[in-house]
Design an enzyme around this catalytic site. Structure first.
Site, PDB file in Angstrom:
ATOM      1  N   ARG A 280       0.862  -1.194   0.000  1.00 20.25           N
ATOM      2  CA  ARG A 280       0.000   0.000   0.000  1.00 20.25           C
ATOM      3  C   ARG A 280       0.893   1.237   0.000  1.00 20.25           C
ATOM      4  O   ARG A 280       1.760   1.387   0.874  1.00 20.25           O
ATOM      5  CB  ARG A 280      -0.902   0.008   1.232  1.00 20.25           C
ATOM      6  CG  ARG A 280      -1.996  -1.051   1.197  1.00 20.25           C
ATOM      7  CD  ARG A 280      -3.059  -0.704   0.192  1.00 20.25           C
ATOM      8  NE  ARG A 280      -4.009  -1.795  -0.006  1.00 20.25           N
ATOM      9  CZ  ARG A 280      -4.887  -1.824  -0.999  1.00 20.25           C
ATOM     10  NH1 ARG A 280      -4.924  -0.836  -1.880  1.00 20.25           N
ATOM     11  NH2 ARG A 280      -5.710  -2.844  -1.123  1.00 20.25           N
TER      12      ARG A 280
ATOM     13  N   CYS B  19      -6.760 -10.955 -13.776  1.00 19.94           N
ATOM     14  CA  CYS B  19      -5.494 -11.337 -13.138  1.00 19.94           C
ATOM     15  C   CYS B  19      -4.417 -11.724 -14.131  1.00 19.94           C
ATOM     16  O   CYS B  19      -3.232 -11.762 -13.786  1.00 19.94           O
ATOM     17  CB  CYS B  19      -5.717 -12.495 -12.168  1.00 19.94           C
ATOM     18  SG  CYS B  19      -6.892 -12.125 -10.859  1.00 19.94           S
TER      19      CYS B  19
ATOM     20  N   GLY C 281     -10.273  -4.413   0.398  1.00 15.81           N
ATOM     21  CA  GLY C 281     -11.470  -5.239   0.414  1.00 15.81           C
ATOM     22  C   GLY C 281     -11.562  -6.154  -0.788  1.00 15.81           C
ATOM     23  O   GLY C 281     -10.639  -6.256  -1.598  1.00 15.81           O
TER      24      GLY C 281
ATOM     25  N   CYS D 283      -5.402 -14.130  -0.287  1.00 11.48           N
ATOM     26  CA  CYS D 283      -4.496 -13.019  -0.598  1.00 11.48           C
ATOM     27  C   CYS D 283      -5.248 -11.699  -0.473  1.00 11.48           C
ATOM     28  O   CYS D 283      -6.482 -11.666  -0.441  1.00 11.48           O
ATOM     29  CB  CYS D 283      -3.909 -13.165  -2.003  1.00 11.48           C
ATOM     30  SG  CYS D 283      -5.012 -12.647  -3.338  1.00 11.48           S
TER      31      CYS D 283
END
Length: 385
Positions: A16, A80, A113, A198
């Site tokens: 992050r 992905c 989230g 994950c």
């Protein structure tokens, strides 16, 4: 057809980074890859940029500050498998002589989230069924019922991957966890607990691809792209194994089909692999995909885990980088993050994570919409680390 190689790689840590936007993340990975390849920006003839959630023209926004050179910049969204799909396009462009040198980038700033808008039907979203862990849990339950896989075997995947990430400075989570901690962490969707899943996050990765007959002008530290395959679903494909599909629609799984194509293109079999980086969005996925990639027979992945075969010192190390369970998953960058790890392992540049034997490695990602990327890299013949 020309041989295609990876001349250099770069990565921005996964995690992050509220002080940085996706453009900064992407550029840092690109600059690292260019330097690693000993290539200047002016040498790049085309760029392929994988991203899922950013604004339009994401690749242009990342790259134009490096120089407005008029090259084609192509933006790819394939869930992905976005950056794996981007590498496939660059690979084909070089292989067919469209470019001599191309850049591949994957970048993401995913919100906290669960990932929203993952290709579910509206009725699933309206009824609360459009949430990935539900289907990951169904897949795990299916495997447990059919093959006898245990909660302890699921948890061992998380323990292994978190242990591997301790020595990966680019991973989000770099702390070992115990079997008890994994099993007793907050339950999300039975049998999956918090430490079995994950976390979507932020990060970037990049690679410079080059024709083998050109790369020697820049570097001798390259690895061969032996295969770059991409498959999508057939009718009947689901998150759960094909055994749950109506008899008339049963066929090899998406991962099995993509892997078979990659092995054929590379001229190898799963027994020739020295390491695998695969899509461990959850612990059950690692088990299911190990079987889909042919690392063991169907139903035997649990035993593979128990025997330690997928550990760093085992027969076939899986996710020595820590995998998505530890690195987190910046969707558009996750495939290329795997490519960076495999490249480093083949070059002998993985530091404390370095495997004793690494000559052939595989990257696998599978995502929403039924996109599966399988890429096989080989160490350059004659290169001794």
């Amino acid at each position: 057809m020309r041989k295609v190689v990876i001349a250099g790689v770069g990565i921005h840590p996964f995690g992050r980074f509220p002080q940085k936007d996706y453009r900064q993340l992407g550029r840092e990975a690109v600059v690292m890859a260019l330097k690693d390849a000993n290539v200047e920006w002016k040498d790049i003839q085309g760029a392929f940029v994988g991203n899922v959630m950013a604004e339009m023209a994401a690749g242009h926004n990342i790259l134009q500050p490096l120089g407005v050179t008029g090259i084609p910049i192509i933006n790819i969204e394939n869930a992905c498998a976005s950056s794996g799909s981007s590498l496939r396009l660059a690979y084909e462009a070089i292989r067919h002589g469209i470019h001599d040198i191309a850049l591949v980038v994957g970048v993401e700033k995913a919100p906290r989230g669960f990932v929203a808008n993952s290709g579910y039907d509206r009725w699933q979203m309206w009824t609360g069924l459009g949430v990935n862990p539900i289907y990951f849990a169904m897949q795990a339950q299916e495997h447990m019922i059919r093959w006898g896989t245990t909660v302890e075997q699921l948890a061992k995947v998380s323990v292994k991957n978190h242990r591997n990430a301790v020595h990966n400075p680019y991973a989000m989570y770099r702390k070992e966890v115990s079997l008890e901690e994994v099993i007793n962490s907050k339950r999300v969707c039975d049998p999956l607990t918090l430490l079995m899943l994950c976390a979507p996050n932020e990060g970037a990765a990049a690679a410079v691809l080059c024709a083998e007959d050109v790369v020697r002008k820049f570097t001798s530290r390259y690895v061969e792209v032996a295969a770059a395959e991409l498959c999508t679903r057939l009718a009947g494909d689901m998150f759960v194994p094909a055994v749950s599909v109506p008899v008339g629609l049963r066929h090899a799984s998406l991962t099995q089909r993509a892997a078979a194509q990659a092995y054929e293109a590379a001229g190898i079999g799963p027994e020739d692999l020295d390491l695998v980086e695969l899509q461990d969005t959850d612990v059950g996925s690692e088990i299911v995909y190990m079987e889909g990639l042919g690392l063991c027979a169907m139903g035997e992945a649990g035993k593979l885990i128990d025997d330690g075969a997928t550990e760093s010192d085992g027969r076939i190390p899986v996710n020595v980088s820590g995998g998505l369970l530890s690195k987190g998953e910046p969707l558009g960058a996750s495939s290329l993050g795997q490519i960076v790890e495999v490249t480093w392992q083949l070059r002998g540049d993985a530091g404390p994570r370095q495997l004793r034997r690494a000559r052939v490695g595989l990257s696998h990602s599978e995502g929403a919409g039924g996109n599966c990327s399988v890429i096989i890299l080989k160490k350059r013949v004659g290169w001794k680390v």
